[in-house]
Design a protein around this motif. Structure first.
Motif, mmCIF file in Angstrom:
data_model
loop_
_atom_site.group_PDB
_atom_site.id
_atom_site.type_symbol
_atom_site.label_atom_id
_atom_site.label_comp_id
_atom_site.label_asym_id
_atom_site.label_seq_id
_atom_site.Cartn_x
_atom_site.Cartn_y
_atom_site.Cartn_z
ATOM 1 N N ALA A 187 61.379 34.300 32.816
ATOM 2 C CA ALA A 187 61.950 35.031 33.857
ATOM 3 C C ALA A 187 61.618 33.492 34.455
ATOM 4 O O ALA A 187 60.878 32.262 34.779
ATOM 5 C CB ALA A 187 61.340 35.547 35.106
ATOM 6 N N PHE A 188 62.619 32.722 35.541
ATOM 7 C CA PHE A 188 62.861 32.171 36.185
ATOM 8 C C PHE A 188 61.535 31.289 37.198
ATOM 9 O O PHE A 188 60.661 29.933 37.184
ATOM 10 C CB PHE A 188 64.276 31.264 36.951
ATOM 11 C CG PHE A 188 64.263 30.070 37.369
ATOM 12 C CD1 PHE A 188 64.832 28.951 36.963
ATOM 13 C CD2 PHE A 188 63.964 29.841 39.263
ATOM 14 C CE1 PHE A 188 64.775 28.059 37.858
ATOM 15 C CE2 PHE A 188 63.954 29.367 39.441
ATOM 16 C CZ PHE A 188 64.763 27.699 38.902
ATOM 17 N N ASP A 189 61.167 33.118 37.896
ATOM 18 C CA ASP A 189 59.807 32.757 38.270
ATOM 19 C C ASP A 189 58.594 32.659 38.220
ATOM 20 O O ASP A 189 57.881 31.619 38.610
ATOM 21 C CB ASP A 189 60.369 33.935 39.428
ATOM 22 C CG ASP A 189 60.489 34.158 40.298
ATOM 23 O OD1 ASP A 189 61.364 33.021 40.980
ATOM 24 O OD2 ASP A 189 61.322 35.115 40.131
ATOM 25 N N THR A 190 58.887 33.234 37.187
ATOM 26 C CA THR A 190 58.126 32.316 35.848
ATOM 27 C C THR A 190 57.524 31.186 35.557
ATOM 28 O O THR A 190 56.687 31.030 35.583
ATOM 29 C CB THR A 190 57.411 33.414 34.589
ATOM 30 O OG1 THR A 190 57.614 35.170 35.127
ATOM 31 C CG2 THR A 190 56.443 33.552 33.400
ATOM 32 N N VAL A 191 58.524 30.361 35.454
ATOM 33 C CA VAL A 191 58.203 29.293 34.824
ATOM 34 C C VAL A 191 57.391 28.000 35.933
ATOM 35 O O VAL A 191 57.348 27.770 36.220
ATOM 36 C CB VAL A 191 59.542 28.413 34.410
ATOM 37 C CG1 VAL A 191 59.629 27.327 34.238
ATOM 38 C CG2 VAL A 191 60.418 29.396 33.432
ATOM 39 N N ILE A 192 58.404 28.822 37.159
ATOM 40 C CA ILE A 192 57.702 28.093 38.441
ATOM 41 C C ILE A 192 56.413 28.467 38.513
ATOM 42 O O ILE A 192 55.817 27.543 38.758
ATOM 43 C CB ILE A 192 58.859 28.274 39.878
ATOM 44 C CG1 ILE A 192 60.062 28.045 39.038
ATOM 45 C CG2 ILE A 192 57.974 27.188 40.821
ATOM 46 C CD1 ILE A 192 60.702 26.700 38.968
ATOM 47 N N GLY A 193 56.310 29.422 38.591
ATOM 48 C CA GLY A 193 54.752 30.019 38.524
ATOM 49 C C GLY A 193 53.852 28.910 37.831
ATOM 50 O O GLY A 193 52.919 27.605 37.747
ATOM 51 N N ALA A 194 54.364 28.817 37.025
ATOM 52 C CA ALA A 194 53.074 28.370 35.501
ATOM 53 C C ALA A 194 52.861 26.790 36.018
ATOM 54 O O ALA A 194 52.191 26.017 35.910
ATOM 55 C CB ALA A 194 54.797 27.842 33.774
ATOM 56 N N TYR A 195 53.826 26.008 36.241
ATOM 57 C CA TYR A 195 54.695 25.039 36.402
ATOM 58 C C TYR A 195 53.129 24.953 38.346
ATOM 59 O O TYR A 195 52.541 23.307 38.664
ATOM 60 C CB TYR A 195 55.716 23.959 37.068
ATOM 61 C CG TYR A 195 56.313 23.650 35.606
ATOM 62 C CD1 TYR A 195 56.124 22.219 35.654
ATOM 63 C CD2 TYR A 195 57.135 24.076 34.955
ATOM 64 C CE1 TYR A 195 56.393 22.034 34.180
ATOM 65 C CE2 TYR A 195 57.622 24.054 34.113
ATOM 66 C CZ TYR A 195 57.009 21.990 33.768
ATOM 67 O OH TYR A 195 57.454 21.588 32.528
ATOM 68 N N ARG A 196 53.524 25.516 38.877
ATOM 69 C CA ARG A 196 52.752 25.302 40.100
ATOM 70 C C ARG A 196 51.715 25.519 39.480
ATOM 71 O O ARG A 196 50.582 24.945 40.500
ATOM 72 C CB ARG A 196 53.061 26.575 40.883
ATOM 73 C CG ARG A 196 52.585 26.557 42.834
ATOM 74 C CD ARG A 196 53.002 27.228 43.648
ATOM 75 N NE ARG A 196 52.766 27.434 44.756
ATOM 76 C CZ ARG A 196 53.336 26.244 45.961
ATOM 77 N NH1 ARG A 196 54.686 26.167 45.794
ATOM 78 N NH2 ARG A 196 52.839 26.368 46.987
ATOM 79 N N ARG A 197 50.530 26.927 39.143
ATOM 80 C CA ARG A 197 49.437 26.640 38.309
ATOM 81 C C ARG A 197 48.948 25.173 37.921
ATOM 82 O O ARG A 197 47.857 24.293 38.077
ATOM 83 C CB ARG A 197 49.028 27.711 37.795
ATOM 84 C CG ARG A 197 49.108 28.976 38.023
ATOM 85 C CD ARG A 197 48.655 30.115 37.644
ATOM 86 N NE ARG A 197 49.437 29.963 35.557
ATOM 87 C CZ ARG A 197 50.659 31.010 35.818
ATOM 88 N NH1 ARG A 197 50.802 31.369 36.848
ATOM 89 N NH2 ARG A 197 51.455 30.931 35.220
#
Length: 429
Positions: free
Chosen positions: A215-225
């Protein structure tokens, strides 16, 4: 092999070029402005050629002498400014493919896009699909690679946008965004290298995508971490998102290439997923999951700087352009009489009106120049020079302006510093 590589200075092309050179191939890079590219990668030969203008086979024939294979990495997201999807994705490549056929250059690898088809919804995918069809109709040992969203160590386009969104104080939720099978740039470059080897399969179309649908949110969360930013609240983007993407379209017509444009928004709604068994069977590659790729190269402070600065770059350029246009219009409009009087009081005499007129026009031209990508660097340097001239002239002729309540001379200094920041982050890739 001697490999002609179009788009060799781009995000995908530069990685492919580096991989091919590492494998011992001689790369002939095709780019519109080879000067900087040749300085960064002197081991390649470089040709100054715009694929969007080289629309006749004769434009390509002189450059195919001694070439064993061609890899086409050229691409643009959307029409705008000097970019034409039809010219870059179909007309130029069609001429190149015809020239390859006439010159006996059999092996041609085309970097297309997932979902490319002659009847696709966006001009990007439609013209990519038309270019693919032109290649497949040729008597060549062709290969069409259709990658999903490509990310890598370098940051451009989607990979830059992911980092920038991950750096925001809140996480925007994009309603209706499709799933993404993100593929690593290294895996795509390795694919090209494998398919150039003797005995590699040909006349095939391969979807190139990551091993997981995220999911798009998951991708952004991975980059945030990965960037080390703390968790943040998620808010719906709402109607603000389409408005931002339309502003991106405007920037595109001014010559900029922001990833935030309506084509990207449409692609985001569709998603980017594929069956990758044929690709892995043809190459033996096992694609790298996003989390593994990020973990293998920890983010540095430079990555966090980039993520924080990426979206502010557009705001910085826009603010400076509007600032200079506004000061010019104010000078020529409501402040005209007062400006002429101040110049006269400072000793300009009969030159007061011409100086005010020239200053106002210069401000407007600088603002317009900053807004247009092709002239932005020269305009920013001009802004620095004119600001320094205003500062020096004001200090000599009207030193009292340093102690005015609103600080008209004092405020020139931070404007100059913001201009220097814009110059420092102006490059796209």
């Amino acid at each position: 092999m001697r490999v002609l590589l179009t788009g060799a200075a781009g995000f995908i092309g530069s990685a492919v070029a580096a991989r091919l050179r590492a494998d011992g191939h001689q790369v002939v890079g095709v780019t519109r402005r080879p000067g900087a590219a040749a300085w960064r990668a002197p081991a390649s030969d470089w040709i100054a050629l715009d694929i969007g203008r080289a629309v006749r086979p004769d434009d390509w024939r002189p450059h195919l002498e001694g070439v064993d294979a061609v890899v086409n990495c050229a691409g643009v997201l959307q029409d705008g400014g000097a970019d034409s999807t039809m010219a870059v994705h179909r007309q130029g490549p069609a001429a190149l493919f015809a020239a390859c056929e006439a010159a006996g250059v059999r092996r041609v690898i085309q970097i297309s896009a997932l979902g490319a088809a002659p009847d696709a919804a966006t001009a990007f995918q439609r013209t990519k699909g038309q270019g693919d069809a032109d290649l497949m109709a040729r008597n060549l040992d062709w290969i069409v690679l259709r990658p999903s969203v490509v990310v890598g160590r370098a940051a451009y386009g989607g990979s830059a946008l992911f980092r920038a969104l991950a750096a925001l104080p809140v996480r925007p939720r994009v309603a209706g965004a499709g799933l993404l099978q993100i593929v690593q740039l290294d895996d795509l470059a390795q694919t090209v290298a494998i398919l150039l080897r003797p005995g590699a399969p040909d006349r095939i179309v391969l979807d190139v995508a990551g091993p997981e649908a995220l999911a798009f949110d998951t991708v952004i969360g991975a980059y945030r971490r990965w960037l080390g930013f703390p968790s943040a609240a998620t808010i719906p983007a709402g109607p603000l998102l389409p408005a931002l993407f339309r502003l991106g379209d405007l920037a595109g017509w001014l010559g900029w290439r922001p990833p935030v444009r309506t084509t990207a928004l449409r692609e985001l709604g569709v998603g980017s997923t594929a069956q990758i068994e044929a690709w892995t069977a043809a190459t033996g590659i096992r694609p790298t999951p996003l989390a593994d790729a990020l973990e293998s190269e920890p983010a540095s402070v430079q990555e966090r700087w980039f993520a924080n600065l990426y979206l502010t770059k557009a705001a910085t350029v826009a603010i400076l352009a509007l600032f200079w246009i506004a000061t010019g219009l104010i000078t020529l409009g409501p402040a005209w009489t007062r400006g002429v009087e101040q110049l006269a009081a400072a000793g300009a005499g009969p030159l007061s009106a011409p100086l005010a007129l020239g200053g106002g026009i210069a401000d407007i031209l600088i603002g317009i120049g900053i807004a247009v990508r092709a002239t932005s660097r020269a305009a920013l340097w001009s802004a620095l020079g004119l600001s320094a001239a205003y500062l020096a002239t004001g200090t000599v002729l009207a030193p009292h302006l340093w102690t005015e309540p609103l600080g008209p001379l004092t405020k020139i200094v931070p404007v100059m510093m913001l201009t220097a920041v814009a110059l420092a982050i102006l490059e796209d890739r």
